[in-house]
Structures are given as structure tokens and as C-alpha cells.
Design a protein around this motif. Sequence first.
Motif, PDB file in Angstrom:
ATOM      1  N   SER A   1      33.519  28.819  44.501  1.00  0.00           N
ATOM      2  CA  SER A   1      32.608  29.950  44.722  1.00  0.00           C
ATOM      3  C   SER A   1      33.105  30.881  45.822  1.00  0.00           C
ATOM      4  O   SER A   1      32.388  31.761  46.244  1.00  0.00           O
ATOM      5  CB  SER A   1      31.213  29.426  45.052  1.00  0.00           C
ATOM      6  N   GLY A   2      34.332  30.652  46.290  1.00  0.00           N
ATOM      7  CA  GLY A   2      34.915  31.527  47.299  1.00  0.00           C
ATOM      8  C   GLY A   2      34.427  31.265  48.703  1.00  0.00           C
ATOM      9  O   GLY A   2      34.651  32.066  49.603  1.00  0.00           O
ATOM     10  N   ARG A   3      33.769  30.160  48.944  1.00  0.00           N
ATOM     11  CA  ARG A   3      33.225  29.865  50.277  1.00  0.00           C
ATOM     12  C   ARG A   3      34.054  28.850  51.034  1.00  0.00           C
ATOM     13  O   ARG A   3      33.622  28.327  52.028  1.00  0.00           O
ATOM     14  CB  ARG A   3      31.795  29.347  50.149  1.00  0.00           C
ATOM     15  N   ARG A   4      35.232  28.537  50.587  1.00  0.00           N
ATOM     16  CA  ARG A   4      36.045  27.520  51.223  1.00  0.00           C
ATOM     17  C   ARG A   4      36.646  27.977  52.491  1.00  0.00           C
ATOM     18  O   ARG A   4      37.057  28.982  52.798  1.00  0.00           O
ATOM     19  CB  ARG A   4      37.121  27.053  50.273  1.00  0.00           C
TER      20      ARG A   4
ATOM     21  N   SER B   1      31.577  23.408  43.132  1.00  0.00           N
ATOM     22  CA  SER B   1      32.067  23.191  44.484  1.00  0.00           C
ATOM     23  C   SER B   1      32.258  24.507  45.240  1.00  0.00           C
ATOM     24  O   SER B   1      32.433  25.558  44.653  1.00  0.00           O
ATOM     25  CB  SER B   1      33.386  22.411  44.448  1.00  0.00           C
ATOM     26  N   ASP B   2      32.246  24.399  46.556  1.00  0.00           N
ATOM     27  CA  ASP B   2      32.449  25.563  47.420  1.00  0.00           C
ATOM     28  C   ASP B   2      33.780  26.242  47.147  1.00  0.00           C
ATOM     29  O   ASP B   2      33.902  27.450  47.247  1.00  0.00           O
ATOM     30  CB  ASP B   2      32.366  25.166  48.893  1.00  0.00           C
ATOM     31  N   SER B   3      34.811  25.458  46.818  1.00  0.00           N
ATOM     32  CA  SER B   3      36.133  26.048  46.601  1.00  0.00           C
ATOM     33  C   SER B   3      36.156  26.956  45.381  1.00  0.00           C
ATOM     34  O   SER B   3      36.976  27.870  45.300  1.00  0.00           O
ATOM     35  CB  SER B   3      37.202  24.958  46.448  1.00  0.00           C
TER      36      SER B   3
END
Length: 68
Positions: free
Chosen positions: A65-68, A61-63
Amino acid sequence: MTDESTTETADEKLFDAIRRAASDHGGNAGDPDYEASDLEILFQEAYRRLTPTQRESFWRSDSQSGRR
């Protein structure tokens, strides 16, 4: 209908209450490691209940991978 951008959901309220309880536990004990330990135990128990597919989805998930 509520505006979700400004209205805290039931899940968010529960998460905040759990986080505050862990923080209070660490503060009352005079040791921040208690807070970290409480949250680690919670994460382990929640993660243990996920199916393999849910676990894979969580880590992708995006959360995570630091992209949240």
C-alpha cells in the motif's frame, strides 16, 4: 545477537543476489526487458506457491500500500 538494522539477513542477501543476476542478464543481453522478465517469472512462481490466506495477507500488507 546482531543488530538487524545494520546487518543484512540471509533472505536479503538472497534477494540481492537474485536481483543482481536478473540485472546482469539484462545487461549482458543488452535488453533491460530480460531483467524485468526474470523478476516477473520469479514473482509469479513465488506467488503461485502461496496459500489463499497468504496471498490475501500479501496484498493487504503495508509494503503493497506504499506505507513501508
